[in-house]
Design a protein around this motif. Sequence first.
Motif, PDB file in Angstrom:
ATOM      1  N   VAL A  28      20.052  23.123  -8.961  1.00  0.00           N
ATOM      2  CA  VAL A  28      20.179  24.270  -9.868  1.00  0.00           C
ATOM      3  C   VAL A  28      21.649  24.607 -10.090  1.00  0.00           C
ATOM      4  CG1 VAL A  28      17.946  25.256  -9.222  1.00  0.00           C
ATOM      5  CG2 VAL A  28      20.010  26.046  -8.076  1.00  0.00           C
ATOM      6  N   ASN A  29      21.887  25.269 -11.208  1.00  0.00           N
ATOM      7  CA  ASN A  29      23.236  25.691 -11.574  1.00  0.00           C
ATOM      8  C   ASN A  29      23.252  27.187 -11.825  1.00  0.00           C
ATOM      9  OD1 ASN A  29      24.500  23.001 -11.815  1.00  0.00           O
ATOM     10  ND2 ASN A  29      22.998  22.740 -13.443  1.00  0.00           N
ATOM     11  N   VAL A  30      24.428  27.780 -11.720  1.00  0.00           N
ATOM     12  CA  VAL A  30      24.579  29.183 -12.100  1.00  0.00           C
ATOM     13  C   VAL A  30      24.135  29.311 -13.552  1.00  0.00           C
ATOM     14  CG1 VAL A  30      26.245  31.030 -12.506  1.00  0.00           C
ATOM     15  CG2 VAL A  30      26.405  29.638 -10.426  1.00  0.00           C
ATOM     16  N   GLY A  31      23.306  30.307 -13.813  1.00  0.00           N
ATOM     17  CA  GLY A  31      22.758  30.525 -15.150  1.00  0.00           C
ATOM     18  C   GLY A  31      21.339  30.009 -15.317  1.00  0.00           C
ATOM     19  N   ASP A  32      20.881  29.148 -14.409  1.00  0.00           N
ATOM     20  CA  ASP A  32      19.514  28.635 -14.499  1.00  0.00           C
ATOM     21  C   ASP A  32      18.504  29.748 -14.246  1.00  0.00           C
ATOM     22  OD1 ASP A  32      20.516  26.124 -14.971  1.00  0.00           O
ATOM     23  OD2 ASP A  32      19.828  25.246 -13.073  1.00  0.00           O
ATOM     24  N   SER A  33      17.363  29.656 -14.910  1.00  0.00           N
ATOM     25  CA  SER A  33      16.278  30.617 -14.728  1.00  0.00           C
ATOM     26  C   SER A  33      15.310  30.126 -13.663  1.00  0.00           C
ATOM     27  CB  SER A  33      15.514  30.809 -16.037  1.00  0.00           C
ATOM     28  OG  SER A  33      16.344  31.414 -16.993  1.00  0.00           O
ATOM     29  N   LEU A  34      14.764  31.087 -12.918  1.00  0.00           N
ATOM     30  CA  LEU A  34      13.783  30.797 -11.865  1.00  0.00           C
ATOM     31  C   LEU A  34      12.599  31.736 -12.017  1.00  0.00           C
ATOM     32  CD1 LEU A  34      16.259  30.808  -8.842  1.00  0.00           C
ATOM     33  CD2 LEU A  34      15.388  28.777 -10.011  1.00  0.00           C
ATOM     34  N   ASN A  35      11.413  31.238 -11.728  1.00  0.00           N
ATOM     35  CA  ASN A  35      10.225  32.074 -11.685  1.00  0.00           C
ATOM     36  C   ASN A  35      10.142  32.761 -10.338  1.00  0.00           C
ATOM     37  OD1 ASN A  35       8.949  31.441 -14.229  1.00  0.00           O
ATOM     38  ND2 ASN A  35       8.590  29.407 -13.392  1.00  0.00           N
ATOM     39  N   VAL A  36       9.670  33.998 -10.331  1.00  0.00           N
ATOM     40  CA  VAL A  36       9.369  34.702  -9.092  1.00  0.00           C
ATOM     41  C   VAL A  36       7.849  34.707  -8.980  1.00  0.00           C
ATOM     42  CG1 VAL A  36       9.534  36.879  -7.829  1.00  0.00           C
ATOM     43  CG2 VAL A  36      11.421  36.139  -9.295  1.00  0.00           C
ATOM     44  N   VAL A  37       7.343  34.086  -7.913  1.00  0.00           N
ATOM     45  CA  VAL A  37       5.900  33.932  -7.735  1.00  0.00           C
ATOM     46  C   VAL A  37       5.535  34.177  -6.269  1.00  0.00           C
ATOM     47  CG1 VAL A  37       5.678  32.280  -9.638  1.00  0.00           C
ATOM     48  CG2 VAL A  37       6.113  31.439  -7.328  1.00  0.00           C
ATOM     49  N   MET A  38       4.242  34.294  -6.003  1.00  0.00           N
ATOM     50  CA  MET A  38       3.773  34.377  -4.625  1.00  0.00           C
ATOM     51  C   MET A  38       3.746  32.966  -4.051  1.00  0.00           C
ATOM     52  SD  MET A  38       3.202  37.550  -3.963  1.00  0.00           S
ATOM     53  CE  MET A  38       2.253  37.500  -2.479  1.00  0.00           C
ATOM     54  N   ASP A  39       4.040  32.840  -2.756  1.00  0.00           N
ATOM     55  CA  ASP A  39       3.902  31.538  -2.116  1.00  0.00           C
ATOM     56  C   ASP A  39       2.409  31.187  -2.070  1.00  0.00           C
ATOM     57  OD1 ASP A  39       3.098  33.298  -0.041  1.00  0.00           O
ATOM     58  OD2 ASP A  39       3.701  31.838   1.452  1.00  0.00           O
ATOM     59  N   PRO A  40       2.067  29.907  -1.872  1.00  0.00           N
ATOM     60  CA  PRO A  40       0.655  29.518  -1.904  1.00  0.00           C
ATOM     61  C   PRO A  40      -0.233  30.296  -0.931  1.00  0.00           C
ATOM     62  CG  PRO A  40       2.030  27.573  -2.011  1.00  0.00           C
ATOM     63  CD  PRO A  40       2.950  28.752  -1.749  1.00  0.00           C
ATOM     64  N   ALA A  83      25.065  33.199  -8.510  1.00  0.00           N
ATOM     65  CA  ALA A  83      26.062  32.618  -7.600  1.00  0.00           C
ATOM     66  C   ALA A  83      25.342  31.681  -6.647  1.00  0.00           C
ATOM     67  CB  ALA A  83      26.782  33.705  -6.812  1.00  0.00           C
ATOM     68  N   LYS A  84      26.036  30.625  -6.248  1.00  0.00           N
ATOM     69  CA  LYS A  84      25.469  29.712  -5.259  1.00  0.00           C
ATOM     70  C   LYS A  84      26.581  29.072  -4.464  1.00  0.00           C
ATOM     71  CE  LYS A  84      24.759  25.238  -6.744  1.00  0.00           C
ATOM     72  NZ  LYS A  84      23.988  24.125  -7.220  1.00  0.00           N
ATOM     73  N   GLY A  85      26.250  28.697  -3.250  1.00  0.00           N
ATOM     74  CA  GLY A  85      27.186  28.032  -2.363  1.00  0.00           C
ATOM     75  C   GLY A  85      26.380  27.302  -1.310  1.00  0.00           C
ATOM     76  N   ALA A  86      27.021  26.798  -0.296  1.00  0.00           N
ATOM     77  CA  ALA A  86      26.328  26.073   0.766  1.00  0.00           C
ATOM     78  C   ALA A  86      25.286  26.974   1.433  1.00  0.00           C
ATOM     79  CB  ALA A  86      27.324  25.570   1.787  1.00  0.00           C
ATOM     80  N   GLY A  87      24.022  26.689   1.180  1.00  0.00           N
ATOM     81  CA  GLY A  87      22.936  27.455   1.781  1.00  0.00           C
ATOM     82  C   GLY A  87      22.768  28.863   1.245  1.00  0.00           C
ATOM     83  N   HIS A  88      23.411  29.178   0.146  1.00  0.00           N
ATOM     84  CA  HIS A  88      23.416  30.540  -0.401  1.00  0.00           C
ATOM     85  C   HIS A  88      23.073  30.512  -1.880  1.00  0.00           C
ATOM     86  CE1 HIS A  88      25.698  33.672  -2.660  1.00  0.00           C
ATOM     87  NE2 HIS A  88      25.101  34.442  -1.790  1.00  0.00           N
ATOM     88  N   CYS A  89      22.234  31.476  -2.301  1.00  0.00           N
ATOM     89  CA  CYS A  89      21.924  31.608  -3.724  1.00  0.00           C
ATOM     90  C   CYS A  89      21.630  33.073  -4.018  1.00  0.00           C
ATOM     91  CB  CYS A  89      20.721  30.751  -4.084  1.00  0.00           C
ATOM     92  SG  CYS A  89      20.376  30.740  -5.865  1.00  0.00           S
ATOM     93  N   HIS A  90      22.305  33.625  -5.026  1.00  0.00           N
ATOM     94  CA  HIS A  90      22.094  35.008  -5.460  1.00  0.00           C
ATOM     95  C   HIS A  90      21.422  34.976  -6.823  1.00  0.00           C
ATOM     96  CE1 HIS A  90      22.923  39.335  -5.275  1.00  0.00           C
ATOM     97  NE2 HIS A  90      22.950  39.236  -6.596  1.00  0.00           N
ATOM     98  N   VAL A  91      20.418  35.858  -6.987  1.00  0.00           N
ATOM     99  CA  VAL A  91      19.680  35.908  -8.251  1.00  0.00           C
ATOM    100  C   VAL A  91      19.591  37.329  -8.764  1.00  0.00           C
ATOM    101  CG1 VAL A  91      18.316  33.849  -7.730  1.00  0.00           C
ATOM    102  CG2 VAL A  91      17.436  36.096  -7.077  1.00  0.00           C
ATOM    103  N   VAL A  92      19.487  37.454 -10.090  1.00  0.00           N
ATOM    104  CA  VAL A  92      19.333  38.742 -10.751  1.00  0.00           C
ATOM    105  C   VAL A  92      18.318  38.567 -11.866  1.00  0.00           C
ATOM    106  CG1 VAL A  92      20.493  40.498 -12.172  1.00  0.00           C
ATOM    107  CG2 VAL A  92      21.696  39.465 -10.242  1.00  0.00           C
TER     108      VAL A  92
END
Length: 98
Positions: A28-40, A83-92
Amino acid sequence: MIVDTADACDLMIDVDLEGVRSTTLNAVNVGDSLNVVMDPAGLSAICSTLDGGVLGALSAFPGIAQLMSCLRRGERYLVSVTAKGAGHCHVVGGRLTR
């Protein structure tokens, strides 16, 4: 997380993900969209790529119980990687409009 008191599911998500999966993070890259869902298992809220790869979980922040309740009711949420880094990802992001 900010909640609009007029609608308890109108949540604004602004959080660091927990348990970030490095393989998905690398794709993934900064700016990519992600779905927020329940885990299985239905026990936590997760962020997944649009093709279904699990990136990490939303947990331990004010509003998580409300978010999970809204997801169970069928509300849909989308976040963007800010934002993303080693083992880190921030989402809004927030709820998709109806």
